[in-house]
Write a protein that holds these residues in place. Structure first.
Motif, PDB file in Angstrom:
ATOM      1  N   ALA A   1      15.783 -26.572   4.159  1.00 50.28           N
ATOM      2  CA  ALA A   1      16.983 -27.093   4.822  1.00 50.28           C
ATOM      3  C   ALA A   1      17.373 -28.449   4.258  1.00 50.28           C
ATOM      4  CB  ALA A   1      16.742 -27.237   6.331  1.00 50.28           C
TER       5      ALA A   1
ATOM      6  N   GLN B   1      24.613 -19.722   3.892  1.00 49.77           N
ATOM      7  CA  GLN B   1      24.558 -19.633   5.358  1.00 49.77           C
ATOM      8  C   GLN B   1      24.623 -18.184   5.849  1.00 49.77           C
ATOM      9  OE1 GLN B   1      27.132 -20.832   3.654  1.00 49.77           O
ATOM     10  NE2 GLN B   1      29.047 -20.119   4.547  1.00 49.77           N
TER      11      GLN B   1
ATOM     12  N   HIS C   1      22.783 -15.933   4.344  1.00 49.15           N
ATOM     13  CA  HIS C   1      21.417 -15.478   4.054  1.00 49.15           C
ATOM     14  C   HIS C   1      21.347 -14.429   2.964  1.00 49.15           C
ATOM     15  CE1 HIS C   1      20.391 -16.541   8.540  1.00 49.15           C
ATOM     16  NE2 HIS C   1      20.866 -17.566   7.881  1.00 49.15           N
TER      17      HIS C   1
ATOM     18  N   VAL D   1      13.016 -14.065   0.547  1.00 47.79           N
ATOM     19  CA  VAL D   1      12.273 -15.264   0.938  1.00 47.79           C
ATOM     20  C   VAL D   1      12.772 -15.847   2.255  1.00 47.79           C
ATOM     21  CG1 VAL D   1      11.561 -15.949  -1.372  1.00 47.79           C
ATOM     22  CG2 VAL D   1      13.785 -16.698  -0.507  1.00 47.79           C
ATOM     23  N   LEU D   2      13.541 -15.032   3.042  1.00 47.06           N
ATOM     24  CA  LEU D   2      14.000 -15.546   4.324  1.00 47.06           C
ATOM     25  C   LEU D   2      12.862 -15.473   5.332  1.00 47.06           C
ATOM     26  CD1 LEU D   2      16.783 -16.527   5.499  1.00 47.06           C
ATOM     27  CD2 LEU D   2      16.843 -14.334   6.671  1.00 47.06           C
TER      28      LEU D   2
ATOM     29  N   GLY E   1      13.201 -14.727  11.583  1.00 43.82           N
ATOM     30  CA  GLY E   1      13.379 -15.377  12.878  1.00 43.82           C
ATOM     31  C   GLY E   1      13.747 -16.836  12.796  1.00 43.82           C
ATOM     32  N   GLN E   2      13.573 -17.489  11.615  1.00 41.98           N
ATOM     33  CA  GLN E   2      13.878 -18.904  11.546  1.00 41.98           C
ATOM     34  C   GLN E   2      15.212 -19.196  10.858  1.00 41.98           C
ATOM     35  OE1 GLN E   2      10.853 -21.692  10.343  1.00 41.98           O
ATOM     36  NE2 GLN E   2       9.231 -20.195  10.631  1.00 41.98           N
ATOM     37  N   GLY E   3      15.677 -18.238  10.063  1.00 37.85           N
ATOM     38  CA  GLY E   3      16.940 -18.490   9.376  1.00 37.85           C
ATOM     39  C   GLY E   3      16.815 -19.508   8.253  1.00 37.85           C
ATOM     40  N   LEU E   4      15.585 -19.775   7.790  1.00 39.89           N
ATOM     41  CA  LEU E   4      15.344 -20.719   6.702  1.00 39.89           C
ATOM     42  C   LEU E   4      14.638 -20.013   5.550  1.00 39.89           C
ATOM     43  CD1 LEU E   4      13.948 -23.725   8.813  1.00 39.89           C
ATOM     44  CD2 LEU E   4      16.307 -23.332   8.073  1.00 39.89           C
TER      45      LEU E   4
ATOM     46  N   ASP F   1      11.947 -19.677   2.331  1.00 42.20           N
ATOM     47  CA  ASP F   1      10.657 -20.202   1.878  1.00 42.20           C
ATOM     48  C   ASP F   1      10.886 -21.069   0.641  1.00 42.20           C
ATOM     49  OD1 ASP F   1       8.322 -19.661   3.348  1.00 42.20           O
ATOM     50  OD2 ASP F   1       8.433 -17.538   2.823  1.00 42.20           O
TER      51      ASP F   1
ATOM     52  N   GLU G   1       5.147 -24.309   3.682  1.00 42.87           N
ATOM     53  CA  GLU G   1       5.771 -25.515   4.217  1.00 42.87           C
ATOM     54  C   GLU G   1       4.811 -26.698   4.022  1.00 42.87           C
ATOM     55  OE1 GLU G   1       8.886 -25.465   5.525  1.00 42.87           O
ATOM     56  OE2 GLU G   1       8.643 -27.643   5.459  1.00 42.87           O
TER      57      GLU G   1
END
Lengths: 187, 187, 187, 187, 187, 187, 187, 187, 187, 187
Positions: B41, B100, B102, B110-111, B114-117, B119, B139
């Motif tokens: 992010a 945005q 995805h 690499v999504l 559940g987090q929408g972010l 890797d 992370e």
């Protein structure tokens, strides 16, 4: 493919280690850090240089509490024969897993479809059995054990120091970052 | 996850690059080497150190004919705002892709569910659009642009020199290996 | 499992033969008699005695127009290394097929579920690619090349002499039977 | 087809044995070694020579604790009529199983699709009901009871002597092999 | 089961007829009347009395243009052997069809589930291949060739005399009925 | 179609019998021998001659403990009207079942598809409700009550005399056969 | 899309509110009136005027017991950065929800397919979690906080005064209607 | 529910308009702006105040090229009767669509499940048949024609002036915004 | 069940009409008005009174161009026999359709499930084969031919006079109604 | 469509009755005779004449214990408005059911597909909730309340007098029929 955050899947196989045939399962990797190091085939070319490179850092890894498992789709008989005949491979003290039924390569999803050989993939697994680092290179590109060592140290550091993160190129002993609201948009 | 040998999937998105909003598609990566560099992010902590590290080797990569695309699930508006406010990010000259919806993170699988972010994944793609190198860190563990550079050089070398392979830790200019029947079991 | 009367299925693989790596497909077995000789693994125990036994009759088989393919789930690299290091295996002049992707063992349905190893199976295929003889022994029971030779001769005889059949224990040169209405219930 | 390691499936049928009609089931084969000997049809040509050959070794097999069951898709009435009229078949003392509903031939998967006749298949089953040896020959090629006897002896030997294996062409009384790490790649 | 009005299904098989083995198909029954006469097994008890009874009317049937096919799930080899050894069966001049693959018995749906034997069924088929008469008796009840002859004559009569029907117990030469509106409710 | 060995299926319907309407179910046929006698339609042509023929043997059948049920797809109202108006039908004392919903004809699978009429089928059912004899004739061919009587007697005889079977054309009082091993292939 | 009468679905996310990052779930909206105010993206154009407009009535809404949640598919990091840099957004005191995994936008079915951005939708939810008012405008058309205030008051009035309804353009303090049979067709 | 950006679906129905019954289809709304104004039922309470409010702005809307269609699940007969008897409804000059088969309410997905009545929904559709504005209020809350007029003007403005957008509360004649890179994060 | 507006489905059957058996299909009802008059069974109780009642108006119906088809699940043989024996039925001159295969009763969906009998249903079909009137009464309630006549006349009138409709109880010659906008809500 | 013998399905709706709005369910029709009288729409043409006709016999029906429910797909609001404005409808004292959600029309399967209007159907339901009489006329043909009254009386009579049936055109007080065997074929 296995993803960051996936959990190590169960397996059972025969391995060659230091002059013996031993049965190894995923239990061997539980409760400690471990590295699964896949390569295409015994008796080939790039593989022994990478395995020798890895053999070189094995003592340090052992000091850090990290076990190493090399894996190809050859049998443990073949591993033993290779260990006997190759000077580079002869230096290996870690587990050489036989995977002729492809189950471990499939567990990490690195089997090359149609070839029956594994990709050149490295997976670092933490003591909870969770994958933390992944690296895969195409046929012909050798990996680098020194960089692997750096990343394993970083992964161990952040596990042991909740609330801190390691910036790019971080080496053991360097400063880390502690995320906070004030840092948002300020780095 | 995307695997070694997979082909780049189609995408279209808005990007921020050097003070402009531009539309970018997979066509931009065809016919040249490219690096897709995912991070979680904008306005966070490890990410800017990695992006700054990557910005540092961008001139060399350009000389080697390699384009760079950084990707997060933020919009291009957000990328622009970050670029404006962060000294580290302000150094970036390569494409900052908005994802945005995805779709690019999903293309490379690499999504984080559940987090929408995304890797922290790096993918090196050759001029035929085929993935040659993959690296993903959990992370908190920063990547290393210098090692990335080494591997891109090795990948380019073996593409340009069929019949040779690069051993472990190979650096530009070092000796390579030429696989032959006689070498079987001899390394 | 493959059955009497089944047709040889297509395959392509790398083989080791007389100091060279060669690509072999089912085309190599078409238009001549052939023997597919499966065994569990390189560098093991019963296997080399059987392969040496088979190597002993290979000159006669060649005179009879019969090609021989030994097959295990090892790679051709492994076959080469075994050939280099084992006195028994060093006598082999026929094709040693690599089957690490299990496709040939699956074609003949002799893959041991879960082990990734082939059963100890012999299949004799006629010039039309049709399976004529099958023999499979459990782990630990060695086959007999002399009996194999007897049966191949019988199979060739009845192909060349339509209207005749070979009684039990028939050896080359002995009398055969010619089925006729009058013989029904009289033998 | 039935494979090495498969377990004998249940069946019930009428058989002719030594002047009597008896009901036989798979229970008859449990707890002892047994041979299921399939052939295409009563009153034909190769079959009686093979059955006579088998009849010749039946006394020895009985001494070794091995029962014999011949099977075709004829009825027990037909078996009795054949036994009455043929000098060769008249020598048989073992079970001649009627299989006109094809269930036993299907159990071993040796029914020729569309013909309603069994292939010329031999199956040796151990006292646990597990198939250990398989041999199948095409129409016209007679089997060899002597070789069958050799293989049954080898199979019995390794069952009784765990840790030993029989090399190629092994005959009763000859040396066997004891697999060990040191033998890997040395034979 | 086959029903009145069903059409004869295709089949091909080996038959024994008057000292010869001949291939027979449904074509043999086209363009003439035919009788398919099923019985359980060669070398049994009721069957030969019925077949002998049928053999007795075969000359008359031939005069009437009717062919006869007896069918059991035995082979033509078995039929020949039975014909050789049984005085009753030795009188048969019509086709004895081998049906060891059960296809004809299944065509007429008279196979006893699980036994591999046919029911005791008679089917009369007209020159268009259409079933006109059916009779089936349980194990142990013999059929009656005289009554069969009566019914075949009636079936031929009404085919040759459209507009007439044969009352109960009708014998050749007796009066028939011609249906008309006036007869409704008057018989 | 219903087959030899099938069990009588349940039904409930209205019947006309000797001046009364009665409800009849399959219970009426349990514990005794019974004949189900199907015909196409009331007020037609062959049917009354067959029903009259059957009426003639009804007293004897009753002495033998056999009940009779005639069945068509007409209603019991129609049966009564026919019984009132036809001299032949007026002689009937057995059950005339109404089957306008086709359930009994379907139970025995004798309904002519598309016509709503039953085939001319006779089914003899034993006291256990099991079908023992079947006879079906095409439109226009009348059945024969005398032959039906012969077969019912044979069926009763073998039920009462286990171990004996009735040869072809057997009539009450004649010799039967007792199957034994010695008779195999000797008749 | 969410409909009048639908119940608020569960969600959990990170929000920015008055200088802090807080975790917010649907529980925050239960037991009080709430407004979910979607907009496409941080750092864009119409959005800040609408959010500023809404910020202006937030004190009154709080007096009326109404909570406000603004939502876009940006992260809470991005919301914080925007709040820091924009004078208009800096006035916001209500919850700014991060929805980069699209779950809240999907809950209300306002995600623009393929764009990863939310539509400009306002949803007023009553203390039972039931949607009472919906308004959505296309890209480029700004909403009106004053009209929103009017409608929220009307919705609160009719909830508090069962049996009354608010006519068109109703403002706080004006007369309402009480539906009755006599009014049918009379307004 | 219908969403911003959805296209008007086809319908055909009877309407009442200015003393006449006319057939109306979606073609009537093509090429001009249109408002579909749903309400629960004729002869009820809030509805007439809203319809009268809408009737008041109809002349202005006509000047702006906007057509109006009111819709309930009543018939056109009922609309006519209501128009005749109600002073408020008598002022309506626009189309009153009968929707007793629920097709239009379903097209816009505003049918209340189980009640057969439409929700109180307003949909503004542009000349391309694309929905641009949506507003829905719960039972009992009246809409506001003045605010509707404001929003229709804004929607028309941005359609006619590409590159401009209308801020919150925008009224005809006020300044708009022109999005540009420089404005990002600056409002 | 068949509904107003359904089209007559195809059928073919045998009928009794005025001393003859004739084949009738739906073609007989095309191009003219027709009445299908179902009843449960021949030789029963209410049915003949209804059929006699209908027979009484048949001449008038013929003058009006209306054909009549009575239908039960009996055969045409049964209809003929009933016509012969019943004074009431003897008066019938229209078609009496046999429907023993239930196809016509199923076409109109009036077959009583499980009974094989039709409900007491009347269907009036116009010259286009479209059902215009339906009446069904339960077992035991007789219909009324006079009322049927009234309704057929009304149906014919409105077909011949488009724009007029017949009020309740309308009799031939009385005033009809012409629907117009002015009449809405005024009757 | 609902059939004779079907049971009344559950419903709940609002009705207008004698100046009040009342909730009505199928419970209102249980334990007494009832008439469901469908018509297409309020404020139309044939409908009011039929409803007025029915209103005329309502007192008699009440004396006979029969309740009446008229049904259209209009709302109860619309029914009330019609009752207020139409002299004919103003005479109605029975239940006028609102069915704007089509559930009752669907229960009886009289909804005209695509139009949202009910067919002109009458259903008489007995005290057990079972449909006994059905009548449906096409658009434009008015029903006849006098004939309806006749049939309701007949249906009540046979319910109260088991064993009797009403012949065609039966009027209250006339003779009925008592079915018996003797009457079969005699009427």
């Amino acid at each position: 493919m296995a993803k960051i955050g996936d959990t190590l899947k169960p397996f059972t196989t025969q391995a060659y280690k230091q002059g013996k045939f031993v049965e190894v399962s995923e239990a061997e990797a539980k409760g400690k850090w471990s590295i699964f190091f896949f390569y295409p085939a015994d008796f080939t070319f790039v593989c022994p240089t990478e395995l020798e490179d890895l053999a070189g850092i094995y003592p340090k890894l052992q000091d850090m509490g990290v076990e190493v498992f090399s894996v190809s789709t050859d049998t443990h008989f073949s591993h033993k024969a290779w260990h006997d005949s190759s000077p580079a491979i002869g230096k290996i003290d870690f587990f050489m897993l036989g995977d002729q039924n492809h189950s471990i390569a499939n567990n990490f999803d690195v089997l090359r479809e149609g070839q029956g050989l594994a990709d050149r993939g490295t997976f670092v697994v933490d003591p909870d059995g969770v994958i933390q680092l992944i690296e895969i290179t195409s046929e012909g590109v050798g990996r680098n054990a020194t960089e692997l060592l750096r990343k394993v140290k970083a992964a161990q550091y952040i596990r042991n120091n909740p609330g801190e993160v390691c910036p790019a190129k971080w080496e053991e002993g360097e400063k880390t970052l502690a995320p906070s609201l004030d840092l948002v948009g300020k780095i």
